[in-house]
Design a protein around this motif. Sequence first.
Motif: not given
Length: 422
Positions: A343, A353, A356
């Motif tokens: 990630n 993120c 992700c």
Amino acid sequence: MRFLSFATASCISAVTATILQNGQIRPNNYPDTTVSTISSYNSSWQTYAPSAPEISYKGRWDDKYISWWSAPGLKFGFQAQQIAISFGNYTSDGVLIAYRIDGQDWMLTNVTANSTHLLVTPSTAGFNLTTPQGALQSLELRVTNWAYGVQINCIHVSGGPARLVKVPEYTRTMELIGDSLSAGQYATLEGISSYSWGLMYGLGDVEFSITAYPGICLHDSRCYGNLHGQTLQWLKIPDTSGRALDIYGSDPAGIPDWNFTAHAAADITVINIGTNDNNTANNITSAEYYTSYIQLIDEIHARWPKSQIVVLSLWSGFSQVGNTWAQGAGFLDEIQNVVKHFNNGSLNQRGECTSCFVYYFNTTGILEHNDIGPQYHPTDVGHVKLASHLMMYVKLVFGWDLRQTGPEVQHDTLYWNDQSSY
């Protein structure tokens, strides 16, 4: 009721097993559904081969129609008065199966090799409750155990149209990869009492597979009698059981691969593995565990590029600290570093993120020391607690509705006090 007459081998009486519940023998006087074979075949029965397209297999089955891993099953629609299933010679002796019509409570019976079992008659719970009468109903069957399995020889129907009908599969799919904690070892009804089952069946309208087996490591190494770890075995059809060795041998080249392209990709993959790797008896190093975890996720993503992967922290049991208890944490840094490995490149300047696909689920605080049984595995209550938290996590993170709004999920786990004065 008319006698069944199938051209199959003689039926063997079902073998019952002893289940201990809190140290006491639990009654398991499940109905004996075996039926005797007679020589003349009754032409009113329609017989379907295990390859019939009307039959949907759940979990992992091989081309001999032998079930593998935890809680595999099958499902089909039917219009008939009676349904019987003949089990092949690779069926485990006395294996306990759960089955039900539509959304009724699960019923249990023991089956064994080369036997035929009458599972549905007009007196079966839920029969013809569908409105209008005669409408399509469904029958679902699940193997409760993680080491035993069944082989489907054929399915027989009689009465009315006497036919099977394909039931459309759900559009949401999940996979759970793990070891004994996920397979349901030492839970009351094993696979169908596990948190894995409670999570995925509890969500409702989900096709799922529990690819978990006791004692198995993540790293491809011999662990507690398992010849291989999940980095290899997850790619195969069978588990690592003794019956798998009897059928396929120990050479990985002879163990059939799972055909991922022939089955729907998992929208969500949950991984809970490493407790066996973390045991000093198996000599798995921190570096080997970390590398193997990355390898497994790479294998998953190569086959299911859109699958969202949820990685669970290990709770590793509880130990007494002073005058209270504390939860363990095996491979804590290694698991978190695996998540970061996938990630870190997806974080924007604000640390969010953006793309992700690997998520970290912290199990700390869900289970307490009395949620772990004497055999170091969750109690039924512990499994329910973990499943409930994971269900809500899936709802909040991925926006999945909770669609199971009535039918029983975990059988025989209802404990209550019915005494008003005490």
